[in-house]
Design a protein around this motif. Structure first.
Motif, PDB file in Angstrom:
ATOM      1  N   ALA A 117       8.602  12.500   9.348  1.00  0.00           N
ATOM      2  CA  ALA A 117       8.829  12.639   7.903  1.00  0.00           C
ATOM      3  C   ALA A 117       7.765  11.856   7.131  1.00  0.00           C
ATOM      4  O   ALA A 117       7.235  12.344   6.124  1.00  0.00           O
ATOM      5  N   THR A 118       7.455  10.654   7.602  1.00  0.00           N
ATOM      6  CA  THR A 118       6.435   9.824   6.948  1.00  0.00           C
ATOM      7  C   THR A 118       5.083  10.535   6.931  1.00  0.00           C
ATOM      8  O   THR A 118       4.373  10.516   5.924  1.00  0.00           O
ATOM      9  N   LYS A 119       4.737  11.171   8.054  1.00  0.00           N
ATOM     10  CA  LYS A 119       3.461  11.907   8.130  1.00  0.00           C
ATOM     11  C   LYS A 119       3.413  13.031   7.096  1.00  0.00           C
ATOM     12  O   LYS A 119       2.392  13.235   6.419  1.00  0.00           O
ATOM     13  N   GLU A 120       4.507  13.773   6.974  1.00  0.00           N
ATOM     14  CA  GLU A 120       4.537  14.893   6.018  1.00  0.00           C
ATOM     15  C   GLU A 120       4.445  14.381   4.579  1.00  0.00           C
ATOM     16  O   GLU A 120       3.770  14.970   3.735  1.00  0.00           O
ATOM     17  N   TYR A 121       5.144  13.265   4.285  1.00  0.00           N
ATOM     18  CA  TYR A 121       5.078  12.690   2.941  1.00  0.00           C
ATOM     19  C   TYR A 121       3.647  12.260   2.603  1.00  0.00           C
ATOM     20  O   TYR A 121       3.168  12.476   1.483  1.00  0.00           O
ATOM     21  N   LYS A 122       2.981  11.646   3.563  1.00  0.00           N
ATOM     22  CA  LYS A 122       1.605  11.191   3.321  1.00  0.00           C
ATOM     23  C   LYS A 122       0.664  12.368   3.113  1.00  0.00           C
ATOM     24  O   LYS A 122      -0.219  12.324   2.245  1.00  0.00           O
ATOM     25  N   ARG A 123       0.853  13.433   3.900  1.00  0.00           N
ATOM     26  CA  ARG A 123       0.029  14.634   3.724  1.00  0.00           C
ATOM     27  C   ARG A 123       0.248  15.237   2.336  1.00  0.00           C
ATOM     28  O   ARG A 123      -0.713  15.633   1.660  1.00  0.00           O
ATOM     29  N   GLY A 124       1.508  15.279   1.910  1.00  0.00           N
ATOM     30  CA  GLY A 124       1.818  15.815   0.580  1.00  0.00           C
ATOM     31  C   GLY A 124       1.207  14.975  -0.522  1.00  0.00           C
ATOM     32  O   GLY A 124       0.702  15.504  -1.523  1.00  0.00           O
ATOM     33  N   LEU A 125       1.235  13.641  -0.351  1.00  0.00           N
ATOM     34  CA  LEU A 125       0.658  12.748  -1.353  1.00  0.00           C
ATOM     35  C   LEU A 125      -0.853  12.912  -1.443  1.00  0.00           C
ATOM     36  O   LEU A 125      -1.432  12.871  -2.538  1.00  0.00           O
ATOM     37  N   GLU A 126      -1.506  13.129  -0.306  1.00  0.00           N
ATOM     38  CA  GLU A 126      -2.957  13.340  -0.306  1.00  0.00           C
ATOM     39  C   GLU A 126      -3.330  14.590  -1.110  1.00  0.00           C
ATOM     40  O   GLU A 126      -4.303  14.591  -1.877  1.00  0.00           O
ATOM     41  N   VAL A 127      -2.546  15.657  -0.926  1.00  0.00           N
ATOM     42  CA  VAL A 127      -2.808  16.896  -1.687  1.00  0.00           C
ATOM     43  C   VAL A 127      -2.611  16.637  -3.181  1.00  0.00           C
ATOM     44  O   VAL A 127      -3.431  17.046  -4.011  1.00  0.00           O
ATOM     45  N   GLY A 140       5.644  11.637  -4.328  1.00  0.00           N
ATOM     46  CA  GLY A 140       5.211  11.154  -3.022  1.00  0.00           C
ATOM     47  C   GLY A 140       5.452   9.667  -2.849  1.00  0.00           C
ATOM     48  O   GLY A 140       5.881   9.207  -1.779  1.00  0.00           O
ATOM     49  N   LEU A 141       5.191   8.895  -3.903  1.00  0.00           N
ATOM     50  CA  LEU A 141       5.427   7.453  -3.850  1.00  0.00           C
ATOM     51  C   LEU A 141       6.913   7.149  -3.679  1.00  0.00           C
ATOM     52  O   LEU A 141       7.298   6.218  -2.970  1.00  0.00           O
ATOM     53  N   ILE A 142       7.770   7.954  -4.340  1.00  0.00           N
ATOM     54  CA  ILE A 142       9.219   7.783  -4.194  1.00  0.00           C
ATOM     55  C   ILE A 142       9.642   8.040  -2.747  1.00  0.00           C
ATOM     56  O   ILE A 142      10.418   7.276  -2.161  1.00  0.00           O
ATOM     57  N   ASN A 143       9.115   9.122  -2.159  1.00  0.00           N
ATOM     58  CA  ASN A 143       9.462   9.452  -0.775  1.00  0.00           C
ATOM     59  C   ASN A 143       9.059   8.330   0.186  1.00  0.00           C
ATOM     60  O   ASN A 143       9.829   7.921   1.054  1.00  0.00           O
ATOM     61  N   LEU A 144       7.838   7.828   0.026  1.00  0.00           N
ATOM     62  CA  LEU A 144       7.344   6.772   0.915  1.00  0.00           C
ATOM     63  C   LEU A 144       8.053   5.446   0.637  1.00  0.00           C
ATOM     64  O   LEU A 144       8.250   4.632   1.547  1.00  0.00           O
ATOM     65  N   GLY A 145       8.431   5.220  -0.629  1.00  0.00           N
ATOM     66  CA  GLY A 145       9.195   4.018  -0.974  1.00  0.00           C
ATOM     67  C   GLY A 145      10.551   4.011  -0.286  1.00  0.00           C
ATOM     68  O   GLY A 145      11.033   2.969   0.165  1.00  0.00           O
ATOM     69  N   ALA A 146      11.168   5.198  -0.210  1.00  0.00           N
ATOM     70  CA  ALA A 146      12.459   5.313   0.479  1.00  0.00           C
ATOM     71  C   ALA A 146      12.304   5.049   1.976  1.00  0.00           C
ATOM     72  O   ALA A 146      13.117   4.361   2.590  1.00  0.00           O
ATOM     73  N   ILE A 147      11.242   5.605   2.559  1.00  0.00           N
ATOM     74  CA  ILE A 147      10.979   5.363   3.983  1.00  0.00           C
ATOM     75  C   ILE A 147      10.798   3.867   4.235  1.00  0.00           C
ATOM     76  O   ILE A 147      11.278   3.323   5.242  1.00  0.00           O
ATOM     77  N   ALA A 148      10.138   3.178   3.297  1.00  0.00           N
ATOM     78  CA  ALA A 148       9.871   1.742   3.466  1.00  0.00           C
ATOM     79  C   ALA A 148      11.176   0.944   3.539  1.00  0.00           C
ATOM     80  O   ALA A 148      11.342   0.094   4.406  1.00  0.00           O
ATOM     81  N   TYR A 149      12.125   1.217   2.625  1.00  0.00           N
ATOM     82  CA  TYR A 149      13.373   0.424   2.696  1.00  0.00           C
ATOM     83  C   TYR A 149      14.237   0.862   3.870  1.00  0.00           C
ATOM     84  O   TYR A 149      15.023   0.078   4.396  1.00  0.00           O
ATOM     85  N   LEU A 150      14.098   2.112   4.309  1.00  0.00           N
ATOM     86  CA  LEU A 150      14.844   2.555   5.490  1.00  0.00           C
ATOM     87  C   LEU A 150      14.387   1.829   6.753  1.00  0.00           C
ATOM     88  O   LEU A 150      15.130   1.716   7.728  1.00  0.00           O
ATOM     89  N   THR A 151      13.156   1.347   6.714  1.00  0.00           N
ATOM     90  CA  THR A 151      12.613   0.597   7.862  1.00  0.00           C
ATOM     91  C   THR A 151      12.526  -0.896   7.555  1.00  0.00           C
ATOM     92  O   THR A 151      11.743  -1.620   8.168  1.00  0.00           O
TER      93      THR A 151
END
Length: 622
Positions: A117-127, A140-151
């Motif tokens: 999921a993290t890989k897909e979010y990063k790819r989407g943010l790059e686009v 994209g920042l929201i998605n990755l921010g959520a991944i950060a607190y999940l970990t």
């Protein structure tokens, strides 16, 4: 006769135009009717070859969103993949690619595949960054921010989510603002900043309601209820959960219903007057919806709750079965975050308590020893100060911002004073004193603004009781009144006044009086139909607007409310061991006849309420 190239081109243009119209309709329709939006979209399932590549991407994006709303995450992932395959035909990048990557990432995250999921979010943010699209960058920042607190990476989460929040504020996208506020609420909840967390949840609710996103708004209310549970305000949580249940529709996803019923079950178990039987009833309702979800996390949550509720019911063998299911899931999906690990340790501790209750003292001792070992291991490789450090850093940053604001104000006032070049010495002294006073109060003003932000709760909910406030109550009732007049339908109004409230306040204190109001609100809300409009009219008076209800129906509902209050077990105890012996309500009823406005109908109900009170209270008059 074969059609000409010109005729074929005209037909394609017509199909393209029709699809664009349907796509716009589906965007709005899926906010309130998923089944119908899917039906509209499926018309083009076999016509994709007649659409442009961009339109194909729109089709797959909308279809993926609907699958996610329906909690069909595997289907959503597959649909997103189909769209991304089509995207390879594009000559230049499209923001639709970014959106599809985010949707695929969310589906993977929901299925427990965090790394992919993290890989897909990063790819989407790059686009999104390559196309300089602010809204999708923030998403994209929201998605990755959520991944950060999940970990458990709270520092990174705060940075990413605050960046997204600042971008969202510059846009008119209510959905984006709602998402940013939601995720910030979650991360502040992890950081034990409950007031700040609550403020963000309340703001997210307002943004989602403004965007017409009922399901997302329910999610915000769910977060608010969970926050109440964290603070042991279980009755408030039940009231909020009941508000959500009252607004469930046929399109409400099973996951949403599962979460709400599970939350209600837990609140009934943990509230002061614990009710394990009611908790178990709600647990069984939640279980029906569990079967329709693909999230293993939800299975864990269910069996955790089931084990605790069964323990309180004394059904120890079944508790061990529930714990066994938890252990089986943990074996397949090892706990990754400290919160999940802590929950697992609590479950093993419960297992030891069961063995003790069953007289299996050796097994109880061995299990309790494993709890100690697990607890030691839990923090072995964890930075136990990480949350504290983040909180201290956060508070320091807030203090620094406030200091800069004060300094900026001081500079402006000094410049203004110098420019004025006042000749009158007395006036100059007066101005200086005024400036000093303003500077002195500026800190207070800042704190007041912060408090206002934190306490700016949903504009439609009464703080104390959790039901609709006066503004929302009258607004909705006015709509119902106009609709009844237009369609020549029945409509009734109940005014409910709590008796002996001042006596309760004097004898037991206002906190007990507030609790009585909140419990009566909860009792009333549970009795009402989904179409009924129930709220706090003011002080100790509640009002109910009953669409399509004649006098007989109104009396029946009123009597149910009156008896519900009368028969309720009021078990509050004071230091003098006095108990509340008499809590009652009086109800006045009025039914629409030739009334020209809602005010006159309420006035008739007030007359009946006065008669109910003068005739001995604890009565219904109509």
């Amino acid at each position: 006769m074969p059609i000409t190239a010109q005729e074929k081109s005209a037909q394609e243009k017509a199909v393209h135009g029709q699809f664009n119209q349907v796509a716009e309709q589906v965007k709005e329709l899926k906010k309130r009717d998923l089944a119908l939006s899917l039906k509209r979209l499926n018309v083009y399932q076999n016509k994709l070859s007649t659409l442009t590549v961009e339109q194909n991407l729109v089709y797959f994006k909308l279809l993926t969103e609907i699958k996610i709303e329906q909690n069909s995450y595997r289907a959503a992932k597959n649909t997103a993949n189909k769209g991304l395959s089509v995207a390879k035909k594009l000559v230049s990048p499209s923001i639709l690619i970014s959106e599809l990557l985010y949707l695929k990432g969310f589906a993977l995250e929901s299925l427990g595949d965090i790394p992919q999921a993290t890989k897909e979010y990063k790819r989407g943010l790059e686009v999104a960054e390559s196309l300089h699209n602010k809204i999708q960058i923030a998403a994209g920042l929201i998605n990755l921010g959520a991944i950060a607190y999940l970990t458990d990476d709270f520092k990174r989460s705060l940075v990413l989510l605050n960046d997204a929040y600042n971008i969202a504020k510059q846009t008119d996208d209510e959905k984006l603002k709602g998402n940013a506020n939601t995720e910030l609420g979650i991360v502040y909840s992890h950081l034990l900043q409950d007031e700040q967390s609550m403020a963000y949840y309340q703001q997210s609710y307002l943004h989602f309601k403004k965007a017409g996103m009922l399901l997302a708004a329910h999610s915000s209310l769910h977060n608010i209820a969970i926050n109440h549970i964290r603070n042991k305000n279980y009755q408030q949580a039940i009231i909020v959960f009941n508000t959500i249940i009252a607004e469930f529709t046929q399109d409400t996803p099973s996951e949403s219903m599962f979460n709400v019923y599970l939350g209600v079950a837990w609140a009934h178990l943990k509230k002061t007057a614990s009710n394990p039987d009611a908790a178990y009833r709600y647990l069984l309702i939640a279980k029906k919806h569990l079967q329709l979800t693909e999230k293993y996390d939800y299975q864990l949550q269910y069996y955790y709750n089931e084990a605790n509720i069964l323990y309180e019911l004394g059904r120890y063998d079944e508790v061990l079965m529930s714990i066994g299911r938890v252990e089986k899931i943990i074996t397949k999906y090892p706990a990754s975050t400290i919160i999940k690990k802590q929950r697992y340790v609590r479950m093993i501790k419960l297992k030891a308590k069961v063995f003790y209750q069953q007289g299996k003292y050796k097994q109880a001792y061995q299990t309790q020893s494993s709890v100690i070992a697990l607890t030691d291991k839990l923090y072995e490789n964890e930075d136990s100060l990480s949350v504290t450090q983040v909180r201290l850093k956060l508070e320091a940053e807030q203090a620094d911002k406030q200091g800069k604001i004060l300094q900026s104000q001081k500079v402006r006032y000094e410049a203004s004073l110098s420019k004025a070049n006042l000749e009158n010495k007395a006036l100059r002294i007066y101005i200086i004193i005024s400036i000093l006073i303003v500077l002195s109060f500026s800190w207070v003003l800042i704190k007041l603004m912060q408090s206002q932000h934190k306490l700016n709760i949903t504009s439609r909910i009464d703080d104390l009781t959790g039901v609709a406030n006066r503004y929302s109550l009258l607004s909705k009732s006015e709509e119902a009144f106009k609709r009844a007049k237009k369609n020549q339908e029945q409509l009734s109004v109940l005014l409910i006044e709590v008796g002996h409230l001042q006596e309760i306040n004097d004898k037991f204190g206002y906190s007990i009086g507030d609790t009585v109001l909140a419990e009566i609100a909860s009792l009333g809300a549970n009795i009402m139909r989904k179409s009924d409009i129930f709220g706090r009219f003011g002080g100790k008076v509640f009002m109910v607007c009953l669409p399509r209800a004649d006098m007989a129906s109104a009396i029946e509902i009123a009597e149910r409310v009156r008896l519900g209050v009368k028969q309720h077990a009021w078990t509050f105890i004071t230091i003098d061991n006095d108990t509340i012996e008499k809590v009652s309500i009086s109800i006045g009823i009025a039914t629409l006849t030739n009334d020209n406005d809602l005010v006159s109908l309420i006035a008739k109900a007030e007359t009946q309420l006065a008669q109910a009170k003068t005739s001995g209270k604890n009565k219904v008059c109509s």
